[in-house]
Structures are given as C-alpha cells and as structure tokens.
Design an enzyme around this catalytic site. Structure first.
Site, PDB file in Angstrom:
ATOM      1  N   LYS A  71       0.841  -1.203   0.000  1.00  0.00           N
ATOM      2  CA  LYS A  71       0.000   0.000   0.000  1.00  0.00           C
ATOM      3  C   LYS A  71       0.877   1.254   0.000  1.00  0.00           C
ATOM      4  CE  LYS A  71      -3.703  -2.584   2.194  1.00  0.00           C
ATOM      5  NZ  LYS A  71      -4.391  -3.000   3.432  1.00  0.00           N
TER       6      LYS A  71
ATOM      7  N   ASP B 250     -10.906   2.583   4.380  1.00  0.00           N
ATOM      8  CA  ASP B 250     -11.186   1.138   4.288  1.00  0.00           C
ATOM      9  C   ASP B 250     -12.705   0.893   4.288  1.00  0.00           C
ATOM     10  OD1 ASP B 250      -9.077  -0.567   3.871  1.00  0.00           O
ATOM     11  OD2 ASP B 250      -8.440  -0.587   5.965  1.00  0.00           O
TER      12      ASP B 250
ATOM     13  N   GLN C  39      -4.222  -1.703   9.655  1.00  0.00           N
ATOM     14  CA  GLN C  39      -4.136  -3.047   9.082  1.00  0.00           C
ATOM     15  C   GLN C  39      -4.651  -4.069  10.097  1.00  0.00           C
ATOM     16  OE1 GLN C  39      -3.113  -3.642   5.816  1.00  0.00           O
ATOM     17  NE2 GLN C  39      -3.896  -5.689   6.208  1.00  0.00           N
TER      18      GLN C  39
END
Ligand SMILES: NC(=O)c1ccc[n+]([C@@H]2O[C@H](COP(=O)([O-])OP(=O)(O)OC[C@H]3O[C@@H](n4cnc5c(N)ncnc54)[C@H](OP(=O)(O)O)[C@@H]3O)[C@@H](O)[C@H]2O)c1
Length: 295
Positions: free
Chosen positions: A52, A119, A96
């Site tokens: 990412k 997200d 994450q």
C-alpha cells in the site's frame, strides 16, 4: 476462459490517479495523504502494508506508516488514531487488521473519523453503503466491482453466489452485487459455514465470489460451465521449492476450475492488486472530500 488480470486493471486505475496528482500539483493543490497503522509483525500484514505504501509512492500520494509493537496498549493506539483524525494533512487512515487479541478492533474502527475511513469499515460508512448513499466502499469488494466494470462482465439478472460473510469482503460484496446498478442487479445468495447444500447452490451460480480463507475450497464439481469465478482468498501454503518456503494460493482450485469458467481471477495477481487500487481511489476521494457513489 479469460483471465481477469488484476495487475493490469490496477495499473490502469493507478495511472489515472497519477494523472490526477499531476493536475493537483500543477494547480498548487494538496496531494492525497494516506496514513497506515501497522501493529506487530504479522508477515502477511507487513506485506500488505508495504504494498500500500509503495503504491502511494508510485502514483505520487504521500503516505505515513506508523508502526507499533504488538504490546502497544489499546489507549495508546486510540490516541494515535485521534491525532491522525485531527491532522488536517492526513486524508485517509487505515489500520491493518488483524490486531493483537488485547485490542478491541471494533473500538479501533469506530475511533477513525468516518470522513478519513478509506477502508470503509466504520459503521457510519457501512450504513451509508447499505442505504446506497455515497460513501467509502470497503476496498476489496470495491476493487472487484471495478474489475467487473473494466471487463464489462454482464451482471444484470445473473445469479451470484458469495461464499463467506465477513464484514470486510463477503457481506459488502453481496450488497454491491444486488444493487440496482451496473455492475449489480444480480440475484445474490450469501453463503457461509452453516449453509446447507453449498455445492448445489454454487452449481446454480453464474458468478461465484469465494472469500473463505481455505486453500482450494472451490472445486471443479462446484462450478457450472461458463461461470465467472472471483477468487478473493490469499492462503500461504508450504512450498520448499520457494525461497520464502511458501507460495500463495486462493480459495479456488484454479487449475481444475479455470477451464470451466468464462472469466476467472488468478491468485496472486487478481483481487489483491484491485484491493490496493480501490484503497487509493478512496484516498483520492477523501482528499477531495468526496465519497464514492456506486449507484
Ligand atoms: N485479495 C485481497 O485483497 C483480500 C482482502 C481480504 C481478504 N482476503 C482473503 O480472503 C479470504 C477471506 O477473508 P475474510 O476476511 O473474509 O475471512 P473471514 O473473516 O475468516 O471469513 C471467512 C468466511 O468464510 C466462511 N466459511 C468458512 N468455512 C466455510 C465453509 N466450509 N463453507 C462456507 N463458508 C465457509 C465463514 O463462515 P462463518 O461466518 O459461518 O464463520 C466466514 O463467513 C482470506 O483468505 C483472506 O486472506 C483477501
């Protein structure tokens, strides 16, 4: 059978975003800035976060990686998220997952400012997605929708079977595919570990999305001739022939299933790169104060 090439589509999305960055810079505007939080040193999480951050650099986005020891207190983590929420230079925040057991993931997600939740896991954004309102769509299902759109895969009136009902993949995927939109307008069956007759249900599917987390779970006898198969799974299996000692396989028995399909995603190189492309799109929209409208 045609391979749905996630690397290729993701490269096209990234190229578009890189052009947008060039335009923003020419206008003297702020460049999108993603903050990623990594707790502990889970090898898979390390790889995902590294990709990412690398992808941000490739297209000219700024990124900040905050790394914390697995023993970080929940309060310290939440305080750091609050600082990112308050930092006007940060447009998108991702934490994450999974997090160490002593940290409440729900609390962490709920602490992220919904306007920076690229997200798309915050309940406010999930609610907006369910209501069909513009929002941040969770990156993996959003990436799959971008892939279906790119390849012009017919979805209207098709029977889509989604295997797996997680909050991050299966459930949002089922919602997006059932929408009155293109891609969308599928009749969706959402299946899980308690589903009876899964094989029979899969055999009726025009589109199968497999998000289970079990290597080679979807076998050729579960797939109808001509079906579209999207393999979300990323499983590490031991492989002594590899320097790393493992290789990645999906949830679909690719070699046996692929010849029966009309379109199929490989693992790696299918859904994974699309997830990153979708995250970058969400971050770009966050920097403009916009949400994605899938309708
Ligand atoms: N490519 C990417 O970018 C990407 C992104 C995210 C995840 N992934 C991968 O996708 C996979 C799934 O991830 P996830 O986070 O959604 O996993 P998850 O949270 O563990 O959910 C797995 C789902 O599979 C269902 N399941 C388990 N055994 C089953 C069975 N025998 N029959 C039918 N359903 C069954 C579970 O049902 P219950 O709800 O009944 O337990 C659950 O809903 C993993 O391999 C993950 O690494 C890839």
């Amino acid at each position: 059978m045609q391979i749905l090439d996630g690397k290729l589509v993701s490269a096209a999305v990234k190229a578009q975003l890189a052009d947008k960055v060039t335009e923003l810079k020419a206008l003297g505007e702020k460049v999108p800035h993603l903050a990623a939080i990594l707790v502990g040193n889970n090898p898979a999480s390390e790889t995902y976060v590294a990709s990412k951050v690398k992808s941000c650099a490739e297209i000219g986005f700024h990124s900040t990686l905050l790394r914390f020891d697995a023993k970080i207190s929940e309060k310290h983590l939440l305080d750091n998220i609050t600082l990112l929420n308050e930092n006007a230079d940060i447009d998108g925040i991702l934490v994450q997952l999974p997090l160490p057991k002593h940290i409440n993931e729900e609390l962490v997600i709920n602490t992220i400012d919904p306007s920076k939740d690229v997200d798309g896991f915050h309940p406010m954004n999930v609610g907006k997605m369910v209501a069909g309102l513009p929002t941040y769509i969770p990156a993996t299902p959003y990436g799959i929708m971008l892939m279906l759109e790119h390849y012009n895969i017919p979805t209207k009136g098709k029977h889509a079977v989604v295997i797996g009902r997680s909050h991050i993949v299966g459930t949002p995927m089922s919602i997006l595919l059932s929408r009155n939109a293109n891609p969308g307008n599928c009749t969706v069956t959402l299946t899980h570990s308690q589903t009876a007759n899964l094989k029979e249900i899969c055999l009726q599917a025009d589109i199968i999305v497999a998000a289970i987390g079990r290597p080679n779970f979807v076998t050729a006898d579960m797939v109808k001739e001509g079906a579209v198969v999207i393999d979300v799974g990323i499983n590490r299996i031991e492989d002594a022939s590899k320097k790393s000692g493992f290789r990645l396989v999906g949830d679909v028995d690719y070699n046996a299933v692929a010849p029966k399909t009309s379109f199929i995603t490989p693992v790696p190189g299918g859904v994974g790169p699309m997830t990153i492309a979708a995250l970058l799109k969400n971050t770009y929209h966050a920097s403009l104060g916009q949400k994605v409208n899938m309708n």
